[in-house]
Design an enzyme around this catalytic site. Structure first.
Site, mmCIF file in Angstrom:
data_model
loop_
_atom_site.group_PDB
_atom_site.id
_atom_site.type_symbol
_atom_site.label_atom_id
_atom_site.label_comp_id
_atom_site.label_asym_id
_atom_site.label_seq_id
_atom_site.Cartn_x
_atom_site.Cartn_y
_atom_site.Cartn_z
ATOM 1 N N SER A 13 18.828 35.302 82.890
ATOM 2 C CA SER A 13 19.836 36.225 82.170
ATOM 3 C C SER A 13 19.642 36.450 81.075
ATOM 4 O O SER A 13 18.987 35.387 80.154
ATOM 5 C CB SER A 13 21.196 35.767 82.888
ATOM 6 O OG SER A 13 21.325 34.727 81.886
ATOM 7 N N LYS A 14 20.317 37.147 80.357
ATOM 8 C CA LYS A 14 20.149 37.417 78.829
ATOM 9 C C LYS A 14 20.718 36.161 78.196
ATOM 10 O O LYS A 14 20.343 35.911 76.926
ATOM 11 C CB LYS A 14 20.617 38.646 78.280
ATOM 12 C CG LYS A 14 22.385 38.667 78.244
ATOM 13 C CD LYS A 14 22.496 40.074 77.625
ATOM 14 C CE LYS A 14 23.890 40.335 77.136
ATOM 15 N NZ LYS A 14 24.450 41.489 76.773
ATOM 16 N N ARG A 15 21.422 35.427 78.751
ATOM 17 C CA ARG A 15 22.310 34.237 77.982
ATOM 18 C C ARG A 15 21.308 32.974 78.073
ATOM 19 O O ARG A 15 21.386 31.822 77.325
ATOM 20 C CB ARG A 15 23.710 33.897 78.731
ATOM 21 C CG ARG A 15 24.527 35.078 78.826
ATOM 22 C CD ARG A 15 25.860 34.843 77.679
ATOM 23 N NE ARG A 15 26.507 36.022 77.533
ATOM 24 C CZ ARG A 15 26.604 36.569 76.402
ATOM 25 N NH1 ARG A 15 26.432 35.955 75.426
ATOM 26 N NH2 ARG A 15 27.111 37.943 76.259
#
Ligand code: GLU
Length: 510
Positions: free
Chosen positions: A264-266
């Site tokens: 994910s982007k995190r």
């Protein structure tokens, strides 16, 4: 069909920066187009005004450019099937949605958000926890299947909740074939009557995607696995319009480095590596980019291409042309691919090592501060690169690793100096310096012969002297071949560093 007629599109939504998984999707689309002699097309899917993010389209286009994935058609590029931004095609979609209404495959619905909530709650109390707008619930909602006559005409004219929904047929198995998953089937009763046209006349993703793929004569759809379940809706739309569906390929997920769950982007910040091709600012937050982090675009593509696909001969290092030549949709795997940043670093290092020095200089130019570019000429930079290219993994490592070529040491490894320096060394090093000062040609070979010759003539140990000379030049016991370093630094600088260091070291003598 003659494969040069293949038309393959990458269709990102400008709802944020392009995730690295999106880059892989773009790459596979690009490679398939190049492999087959078809066209690689970019279409911007920007019909969802609520999720539109300023700057995202520019970001996507600049990222593709940085990576060298140049489209044959697209926004700002042109082509016979434009416009390539869906917001500029808005006028096209409503008539198609109405065509489906008139054929009985779609219907108007006028339910408010509260009506929809109420339906869900009622269904839940009946024990239906996956309530949706479908054949079961549509009969009790406000739509053109339940309302008629003047009331319907009024609602079509005036309702602010007006949308058009797709009418999913009952009890059908929708089957399609996918290049990766072979035959895929969905039970129609599990699908919802998706909105295809919104009140403002804008289509939703599903309708716009199908109409544009048809009008743009797209032959192959290669996209992420998250779109697999939407494909059932798309297959119905193709059938209702009487159009031929393209060939579908759904790519496996990119997984977190742990192998568990979708990347994910995190995860970038969490695991300490970029998950976007270029840096992206969102409010207060900045997401790191591979470009700014010092990755080579070709190495990044090489790393990405192997996340979900392997060439038949398992060759690892491939440029874009080689990847295209070897690429095939059949060889894409089903299982998710673990994102292993160490592998990305390995590719990066391999690429840097393989480049001509001038290519490295060009590609890392944005990482060189003015204090370097203003004070050192190209020839000097190229010789430093020659010595350091085996030692850097990323372009951003260069300045830090090669600092002693640009700045004489302002500190020395004190522990080592205290351990190694003594009166004898002080005396001998002065004598060695005078030998060096007499050297006419400051080549690595001459330097080595002079220093080593002196040491052996005087029965002095290499292991005692060479590390100290290295500290004199670099401040620490690091770096490439000592005599190569001295050659690059040049006679004047070597002698200057010698004097400064011995002067400094004298305080360590008893
Ligand atoms: N606009 C969709 C996305 O953002 C495209 C999906 C597709 O390729 O059909 O990924």
């Amino acid at each position: 069909m003659d494969s040069s007629k293949f038309r393959i599109r990458f269709a990102p939504s400008p709802t944020g920066p392009l995730h690295i998984g999106g880059v892989r999707t773009a790459l596979y689309n690009y490679l398939f187009a190049k492999k087959t002699g078809g066209k690689f097309i970019i279409r911007i899917e920007d019909t969802d005004q609520n999720r539109y993010v300023e700057g995202a389209e520019d970001y996507i286009m600049s990222s593709l450019k940085w990576l060298g994935l140049f489209p044959d058609e697209g926004p700002g590029i042109g082509g016979d099937y434009g416009p390539y931004r869906q917001s500029e095609r808005k006028h096209l979609y409503a008539q198609y949605a109405e065509e489906l209404v008139s054929k009985g495959h779609a219907y108007y619905a006028f339910d408010s958000a509260e009506d929809l909530d109420k339906m869900r709650t009622e269904q839940e109390t009946l024990g239906n926890h996956s309530a949706k707008y479908d054949s079961n619930t549509r009969v009790s909602m406000k739509n053109s299947l339940t309302v008629s006559g003047k009331e319907l005409a009024d609602l079509i004219q005036n309702s602010e909740n007006k949308v058009i929904r797709l009418k999913i047929p009952n009890d059908e198995t929708i089957v399609f074939s996918d290049m990766v998953r072979d035959e895929v089937s969905f039970q129609s009763n599990l699908l919802d009557d998706k909105v295809i046209l919104k009140g403002d006349g804008m289509p939703t993703y599903h309708l716009a995607n199908i109409i544009d793929d048809h009008l743009m004569e797209i032959t192959h759809v290669i996209r992420g696995e998250e779109w697999l379940s939407s494909t059932a809706h798309h297959i119905l739309l193709y059938r209702f319009f009487g159009w031929e569906a393209p060939v579908f390929t759904h790519l496996p997920l990119l997984l977190k480095p742990t192998g568990k769950g979708k990347l994910s982007k995190r995860d970038g910040a969490k695991f300490g590596f970029p998950v976007f091709p270029m840096a992206w600012n969102e409010g207060e937050e900045t997401y790191a980019g591979f470009k700014e982090d010092g990755y080579d675009p070709d190495a990044l593509l090489n790393f990405l291409v192997l996340l979900g696909w392997h060439p038949a001969d398992d060759q690892e290092i491939m440029n874009l042309d080689q990847m295209a030549a070897a690429f095939s949709l059949e060889a894409i795997v089903k299982s998710g691919a673990r994102f292993d940043i160490d592998k990305a670093l390995w590719f990066n290092q391999q690429y840097i090592m393989s480049y001509e020095n001038s290519v490295i200089l060009y590609r890392m130019s944005s990482f060189l501060p003015e204090s370097i570019t203003n004070n050192f000429d190209e020839a000097y930079l190229l010789s430093v690169i020659e010595l350091m290219k085996q030692r850097i993994q990323k372009y951003s490592d260069f300045v830090g690793e090669a600092l002693f070529f640009f700045k004489s040491p302002d500190a020395y490894d004190e522990k080592q100096v205290r351990k190694r320096y003594n009166d004898e060394l002080a005396t001998e090093l002065k004598l060695i310096r005078s030998k060096l000062s007499m050297l006419e040609e400051f080549t690595a070979e001459n330097l080595s012969d002079t220093v080593k010759g002196y040491l052996s003539d005087n029965s002095l140990k290499m292991g005692a002297y060479l590390p100290v000379i290295r500290i004199i030049m670099c401040g620490a016991m690091t770096g490439p071949d000592l005599f190569e370093i001295m050659k690059v630094l040049g006679k004047e600088e070597v002698l200057r560093r010698w004097d400064v260091a011995l002067n400094n070291f004298s305080s360590y003598l008893s």
